[in-house]
Design a protein around this motif. Structure first.
Motif, PDB file in Angstrom:
ATOM      1  N   SER A  87      -0.254  59.029  32.073  1.00  0.00           N
ATOM      2  CA  SER A  87       0.879  58.922  32.992  1.00  0.00           C
ATOM      3  C   SER A  87       1.733  57.704  32.646  1.00  0.00           C
ATOM      4  O   SER A  87       2.972  57.768  32.667  1.00  0.00           O
ATOM      5  N   ILE A  88       1.077  56.584  32.318  1.00  0.00           N
ATOM      6  CA  ILE A  88       1.816  55.389  31.913  1.00  0.00           C
ATOM      7  C   ILE A  88       2.587  55.650  30.628  1.00  0.00           C
ATOM      8  O   ILE A  88       3.771  55.309  30.505  1.00  0.00           O
ATOM      9  N   VAL A  89       1.948  56.274  29.658  1.00  0.00           N
ATOM     10  CA  VAL A  89       2.612  56.546  28.379  1.00  0.00           C
ATOM     11  C   VAL A  89       3.794  57.487  28.585  1.00  0.00           C
ATOM     12  O   VAL A  89       4.867  57.303  27.989  1.00  0.00           O
ATOM     13  N   THR A  90       3.617  58.509  29.422  1.00  0.00           N
ATOM     14  CA  THR A  90       4.713  59.446  29.688  1.00  0.00           C
ATOM     15  C   THR A  90       5.905  58.738  30.309  1.00  0.00           C
ATOM     16  O   THR A  90       7.060  58.963  29.918  1.00  0.00           O
ATOM     17  N   THR A  91       5.634  57.848  31.253  1.00  0.00           N
ATOM     18  CA  THR A  91       6.722  57.113  31.904  1.00  0.00           C
ATOM     19  C   THR A  91       7.435  56.201  30.918  1.00  0.00           C
ATOM     20  O   THR A  91       8.668  56.115  30.901  1.00  0.00           O
ATOM     21  N   ILE A  92       6.678  55.504  30.077  1.00  0.00           N
ATOM     22  CA  ILE A  92       7.284  54.627  29.077  1.00  0.00           C
ATOM     23  C   ILE A  92       8.147  55.443  28.118  1.00  0.00           C
ATOM     24  O   ILE A  92       9.262  55.039  27.763  1.00  0.00           O
ATOM     25  N   ALA A  93       7.647  56.589  27.683  1.00  0.00           N
ATOM     26  CA  ALA A  93       8.420  57.432  26.768  1.00  0.00           C
ATOM     27  C   ALA A  93       9.738  57.867  27.395  1.00  0.00           C
ATOM     28  O   ALA A  93      10.780  57.887  26.738  1.00  0.00           O
ATOM     29  N   GLU A  94       9.718  58.206  28.682  1.00  0.00           N
ATOM     30  CA  GLU A  94      10.951  58.620  29.356  1.00  0.00           C
ATOM     31  C   GLU A  94      11.957  57.483  29.391  1.00  0.00           C
ATOM     32  O   GLU A  94      13.146  57.679  29.126  1.00  0.00           O
ATOM     33  N   HIS A  95      11.496  56.270  29.715  1.00  0.00           N
ATOM     34  CA  HIS A  95      12.419  55.129  29.803  1.00  0.00           C
ATOM     35  C   HIS A  95      12.921  54.700  28.425  1.00  0.00           C
ATOM     36  O   HIS A  95      14.020  54.150  28.326  1.00  0.00           O
ATOM     37  N   GLN A  96      12.153  54.937  27.390  1.00  0.00           N
ATOM     38  CA  GLN A  96      12.570  54.554  26.045  1.00  0.00           C
ATOM     39  C   GLN A  96      13.338  55.666  25.335  1.00  0.00           C
ATOM     40  O   GLN A  96      13.805  55.476  24.206  1.00  0.00           O
ATOM     41  N   GLY A  97      13.471  56.822  25.968  1.00  0.00           N
ATOM     42  CA  GLY A  97      14.147  57.940  25.323  1.00  0.00           C
ATOM     43  C   GLY A  97      13.335  58.548  24.202  1.00  0.00           C
ATOM     44  O   GLY A  97      13.884  59.204  23.305  1.00  0.00           O
ATOM     45  N   ALA A  98      12.012  58.332  24.223  1.00  0.00           N
ATOM     46  CA  ALA A  98      11.133  58.863  23.178  1.00  0.00           C
ATOM     47  C   ALA A  98      10.546  60.215  23.608  1.00  0.00           C
ATOM     48  O   ALA A  98      10.643  60.620  24.769  1.00  0.00           O
ATOM     49  N   GLU A  99       9.918  60.871  22.664  1.00  0.00           N
ATOM     50  CA  GLU A  99       9.281  62.175  22.923  1.00  0.00           C
ATOM     51  C   GLU A  99       7.770  62.028  22.740  1.00  0.00           C
ATOM     52  O   GLU A  99       7.303  61.566  21.692  1.00  0.00           O
ATOM     53  N   LEU A 100       7.015  62.424  23.769  1.00  0.00           N
ATOM     54  CA  LEU A 100       5.549  62.379  23.717  1.00  0.00           C
ATOM     55  C   LEU A 100       5.022  63.799  23.578  1.00  0.00           C
ATOM     56  O   LEU A 100       5.252  64.646  24.447  1.00  0.00           O
TER      57      LEU A 100
END
Length: 484
Positions: A450-463
């Motif tokens: 969940s933390i990684v998903t949130t970070i990816a969203e804020h960074q514009g990255a794709e998980l």
């Protein structure tokens, strides 16, 4: 290539998460006070915008109208003087021959010793004031209403003025005679005064009506502003809905959009604070109870190494969960997430170096980096480090005996791969949700992905979550691809 590089600059520390939480709490408190602060918008005794706008418009319109009136008066004065002068010239030329004939008739061809007085006005409707003189300024003939002081001007063809009269002098074409005709300046002033009066009276009469009309127009046109102010004042920490008002002018629409963006950020900050409280209550209850129970057991049965070690393990678990909650809160708030160049190879090496401090993790975790030089990506080094740590911790936990690979793939991807039992395809999406664990028989908090998903969203990255990884029969792979 497998390497163990030195730690990269800008790694995340627990103090960063605490500072992020303080910033989020400050914003949340400001949002909670927003409702009370807006109550002062309608305090009595303050001049309303409609009244100020009306007063300004009235003064502006009155000033412009007055300037226009003065310009018109100036123009009318010129036109009146021009018309009076034309009339004076016309009358002078028309009556010159008549005056000469009258003089010859009265004088009998001789030069009289005294000036002659015309027996009757030359123009019945408007008696003209005139006199006729010779080249030596000897008065020969004058009208009955003429006085010598009226014509106290040099004897020269053209116009001349005295304080009370406008004099026009014309010379006879064949004889040494001059005719001077006087026109009272007071008539011209009266004409200008009548024009000025005719323009000023409507202005003075219309100003109150104009003020009323402008006041009503201002109130009507500013009604959307009052509606917007009421909507903003009605918002509080419990009501942060966006303001939806139709028909707003462009300027107010911009204000409304900015206020909605602010409300959105406040709502996000409050949600982060509430989520942190909820997560803390959810995640910290069990380790606290376990530590208390272990310590109570040790006190009741005498201190034993096993019970004290179990209490320490529970406290260590509590500390770990508290750090996870701070990481989650920081990731969800998006506080202070930068957009700076990040070297993925150095970042992966720094994160791997932290795990290699543990001998058991060092035996299982390997780092693979490309041979060629990679271009930096844009992101927040601390947030990305948090994401990588969580992916590696999950891999080490759910593949307890297998190898874990941390790999950097050109041009801007980093992945964590394990050789554990993997995850069923229908459960991959659910792993992104909070408090969802891979299996029921494993320990964990359900916060890592969940933390990684949130970070990816804020960074514009794709998980991407893959199980099994491409080309393998089992295992799990998390692939984080940074934006270009």
């Amino acid at each position: 290539m497998t390497t163990r590089p030195a730690a990269a600059e800008g790694t995340f520390t627990p103090g960063d998460a605490v500072n992020g939480e303080r910033r989020v709490r400050t914003v949340a408190v400001a949002g909670a006070r927003a409702g009370s602060d807006t109550e002062g918008m309608h305090k009595p005794g303050r001049t309303s915008l409609a009244a100020r706008l009306t007063r300004t418009l009235i003064l502006s319109v009155g000033a412009i109208w007055l300037l226009c009136v003065l310009a018109v008066v100036w123009y009318v004065d010129r036109e009146i003087s021009f018309n009076f002068d034309n009339e004076l010239v016309e009358v002078s030329h028309r009556m010159f021959d008549i005056a000469v004939e009258q003089y010859d008739s009265l004088s009998g061809g001789k030069k009289p010793e005294q000036p002659l007085v015309a027996p009757a006005p030359l123009f019945i409707q408007d008696e003209v004031v005139y006199q006729m003189v010779d080249g030596g300024t000897r008065l020969l003939l004058h009208s009955s209403n003429a006085r010598p002081d009226y014509f106290d001007v040099p004897l020269a063809p053209g116009f001349a003025d005295t304080p009370d009269w406008r004099i026009y002098t014309v010379r006879h074409p064949t004889r040494d005679l001059y005719l001077q005709v006087a026109d009272p300046i007071s008539e011209r002033r009266e004409a200008v005064d009548r024009t000025l009066f005719g323009l000023m009276v409507p202005l003075i009469t219309a100003l109150p009506l104009l003020g009323l009309v402008l006041w009503r127009i201002a109130r009507h046109e500013l009604r959307p502003l009052q509606t917007l102010a009421d909507e903003i004042a009605s918002r509080s920490s419990t009501d942060l809905r966006p303001i939806e008002l139709a028909g707003l002018p462009h300027e107010l629409r911009s204000v409304c959009d900015d206020v909605n963006h602010l409300l959105e950020r406040l709502a996000q900050a409050l949600n982060v604070e509430r989520a942190l409280a909820a997560n803390a209550a959810h995640e910290l209850r069990t380790p606290l109870a376990a530590a208390r129970l272990r310590l109570q057991t040790a006190l009741d049965h005498g201190l034993s190494r096993q019970d004290v070690q179990a209490a320490l393990d529970s406290l260590r678990q509590l500390s770990h969960r508290a750090e996870k909650l701070l990481q989650l809160s920081r990731a969800e708030s998006g506080a202070a997430l930068a957009r700076r160049p990040v070297d993925l190879v150095k970042l992966a090496g720094a994160v791997a170096e932290e795990f290699w401090q543990d001998a058991r993790a060092a035996e299982r975790l390997t780092l693979h980096v490309p041979e060629e030089t990679m271009s930096p990506v844009q992101g927040d080094v601390d947030a990305l480090a948090i994401g990588l740590r969580n992916l590696i911790e999950n891999a080490l936990r759910y593949a307890p005996e297998g190898a874990v690979e941390l790999e950097v793939v050109a041009p801007r991807t980093v992945l964590v791969r394990d050789s554990g039992p993997g995850v069923a395809p229908d459960k991959l999406q659910a792993l992104r949700e909070r408090h969802v664990r891979q299996t029921d028989d494993r320990t964990g908090y359900g916060l890592g992905l969940s933390i990684v998903t949130t970070i990816a969203e804020h960074q514009g990255a794709e998980l991407q979550l893959l199980s099994p990884p491409p080309g393998r029969a089992r295992g799990f792979e998390a692939r984080l691809s940074m934006p270009g």
